[in-house]
Motif scaffolding. Structure first.
Motif, mmCIF file in Angstrom:
data_model
loop_
_atom_site.group_PDB
_atom_site.id
_atom_site.type_symbol
_atom_site.label_atom_id
_atom_site.label_comp_id
_atom_site.label_asym_id
_atom_site.label_seq_id
_atom_site.Cartn_x
_atom_site.Cartn_y
_atom_site.Cartn_z
ATOM 1 N N VAL A 5 -32.290 22.965 41.416
ATOM 2 C CA VAL A 5 -31.673 23.057 42.704
ATOM 3 C C VAL A 5 -30.435 24.085 42.653
ATOM 4 N N GLU A 6 -30.729 25.159 43.403
ATOM 5 C CA GLU A 6 -29.768 26.322 43.441
ATOM 6 C C GLU A 6 -28.751 25.907 44.731
ATOM 7 N N THR A 7 -27.639 26.246 44.464
ATOM 8 C CA THR A 7 -26.430 26.538 45.673
ATOM 9 C C THR A 7 -25.752 27.638 45.371
ATOM 10 N N GLY A 8 -25.000 28.065 46.351
ATOM 11 C CA GLY A 8 -24.036 29.196 46.282
ATOM 12 C C GLY A 8 -24.169 30.487 46.883
ATOM 13 N N GLY A 9 -25.444 30.948 47.358
ATOM 14 C CA GLY A 9 -25.760 32.013 47.788
ATOM 15 C C GLY A 9 -24.984 32.464 49.063
ATOM 16 N N GLY A 10 -25.098 33.644 49.418
ATOM 17 C CA GLY A 10 -24.572 34.017 50.785
ATOM 18 C C GLY A 10 -24.235 35.609 50.756
ATOM 19 N N LEU A 11 -23.404 35.854 51.981
ATOM 20 C CA LEU A 11 -23.127 37.133 51.859
ATOM 21 C C LEU A 11 -21.813 37.598 51.595
ATOM 22 N N VAL A 12 -21.627 38.480 50.949
ATOM 23 C CA VAL A 12 -20.267 38.808 50.421
ATOM 24 C C VAL A 12 -20.049 40.280 50.575
ATOM 25 N N GLN A 13 -18.840 40.722 50.768
ATOM 26 C CA GLN A 13 -18.567 42.093 50.967
ATOM 27 C C GLN A 13 -18.294 42.928 49.563
ATOM 28 N N PRO A 14 -18.589 44.269 49.217
ATOM 29 C CA PRO A 14 -18.478 44.707 48.057
ATOM 30 C C PRO A 14 -17.049 44.488 47.402
ATOM 31 N N GLY A 15 -17.135 44.263 46.035
ATOM 32 C CA GLY A 15 -15.849 43.684 45.395
ATOM 33 C C GLY A 15 -15.388 42.423 45.346
ATOM 34 N N LEU A 85 -18.661 42.358 42.925
ATOM 35 C CA LEU A 85 -20.072 42.334 43.595
ATOM 36 C C LEU A 85 -20.329 43.764 44.221
ATOM 37 N N LYS A 86 -21.491 44.186 43.623
ATOM 38 C CA LYS A 86 -22.061 45.641 44.002
ATOM 39 C C LYS A 86 -23.194 45.660 45.195
ATOM 40 N N PRO A 87 -23.327 46.335 45.961
ATOM 41 C CA PRO A 87 -24.574 46.349 47.029
ATOM 42 C C PRO A 87 -25.767 46.207 46.187
ATOM 43 N N GLU A 88 -25.947 47.121 44.785
ATOM 44 C CA GLU A 88 -26.896 46.927 43.902
ATOM 45 C C GLU A 88 -27.261 45.582 43.541
ATOM 46 N N ASP A 89 -26.318 44.244 43.701
ATOM 47 C CA ASP A 89 -26.527 43.198 43.182
ATOM 48 C C ASP A 89 -27.183 42.411 44.108
ATOM 49 N N THR A 90 -27.505 42.888 45.194
ATOM 50 C CA THR A 90 -28.305 42.364 46.482
ATOM 51 C C THR A 90 -29.559 41.777 45.853
ATOM 52 N N ALA A 91 -30.046 40.576 46.085
ATOM 53 C CA ALA A 91 -31.262 39.937 45.614
ATOM 54 C C ALA A 91 -31.376 38.467 45.791
ATOM 55 N N VAL A 92 -32.591 38.060 45.546
ATOM 56 C CA VAL A 92 -32.714 36.627 45.644
ATOM 57 C C VAL A 92 -32.657 36.246 43.922
ATOM 58 N N TYR A 93 -31.780 35.267 43.838
ATOM 59 C CA TYR A 93 -31.399 34.919 42.514
ATOM 60 C C TYR A 93 -32.100 33.526 42.269
ATOM 61 N N TYR A 94 -32.833 33.554 41.021
ATOM 62 C CA TYR A 94 -33.540 32.337 40.690
ATOM 63 C C TYR A 94 -32.971 31.534 39.376
ATOM 64 N N CYS A 95 -32.713 30.408 39.467
ATOM 65 C CA CYS A 95 -32.655 29.622 38.223
ATOM 66 C C CYS A 95 -33.810 29.505 37.443
ATOM 67 N N GLN A 109 -30.302 33.487 48.331
ATOM 68 C CA GLN A 109 -30.246 35.166 48.577
ATOM 69 C C GLN A 109 -28.797 34.912 48.329
ATOM 70 N N VAL A 110 -28.489 36.490 47.713
ATOM 71 C CA VAL A 110 -27.258 37.026 47.621
ATOM 72 C C VAL A 110 -27.003 38.345 48.265
ATOM 73 N N THR A 111 -26.452 38.444 49.181
ATOM 74 C CA THR A 111 -26.393 39.881 50.073
ATOM 75 C C THR A 111 -25.068 40.306 49.876
ATOM 76 N N VAL A 112 -24.804 41.593 49.276
ATOM 77 C CA VAL A 112 -23.524 42.099 48.902
ATOM 78 C C VAL A 112 -23.583 43.468 50.064
ATOM 79 N N SER A 113 -22.697 43.393 51.130
ATOM 80 C CA SER A 113 -22.510 44.429 52.083
ATOM 81 C C SER A 113 -21.573 44.108 52.926
#
Length: 114
Positions: A5-15, A85-95, A109-113
Motif C-alpha cells: 500500500v503506497e501513500t504520499g503522491g501528489g502535485l508539487v512545484q519544480p524544485g 523534483l523536476k517536471p520529468e519526474d512526473t509519473a505513476v510511482y509503483y512500489c 501519481q506524482v506530478t511536478v508542475s
C-alpha cells in the motif's frame, strides 16, 4: 499473499519535495528487495531505486543525488524521499517487493508542475 500500500503522491512545484511510503503486509520473508519504479505516459516502467533487506541501495542515474530510498524492516515499510523534483519526474510511482515472487503496489501519481 503479499499486499503493498503506497501513500504520499501528489502535485508539487519544480524544485519541491515529496516523500512516498509503501507498507508491505502478509507472509513476508526476511530476505527481499523493496523498490520504487515509475511509469510516465507513453514510456516503459523503469526502476527508480531499490534497497535490499540489509540496506544496499541502487538508484537510476536520473535520480542520483536527489532521491533517497530507505526502509524499516521492523514494519516492512520502504520510503522514497524525493528532493529537487523536476517536471520529468512526473509519473505513476509503483512500489515493488521481490522475494520468491514479484509484488506490486497499486501506484501513486506524482506530478511536478508549476
Amino acid at each position: 499473499q503479499v499486499q503493498l500500500v503506497e501513500t504520499g503522491g501528489g502535485l508539487v512545484q519544480p524544485g519541491g519535495s515529496l516523500r512516498l511510503s509503501c507498507a508491505a503486509s502478509g507472509r513476508l520473508f526476511r530476505i527481499n528487495v523493496m523498490g520504487w519504479y515509475r511509469q510516465a505516459p507513453g514510456k516503459q516502467r523503469e526502476l527508480v531505486a531499490a534497497i535490499t533487506s540489509v540496506g544496499s541501495t541502487n538508484y537510476a542515474d536520473s535520480v542520483k543525488g536527489r532521491f533517497t530510498i530507505s526502509r524499516v524492516n521492523a514494519n516492512n515499510t520502504v520510503y522514497l524521499q524525493m528532493n529537487s523534483l523536476k517536471p520529468e519526474d512526473t509519473a505513476v510511482y509503483y512500489c515493488n517487493l521481490k522475494e520468491f515472487a514479484n509484488y506490486w503496489g497499486q501506484g501513486t501519481q506524482v506530478t511536478v508542475s508549476s
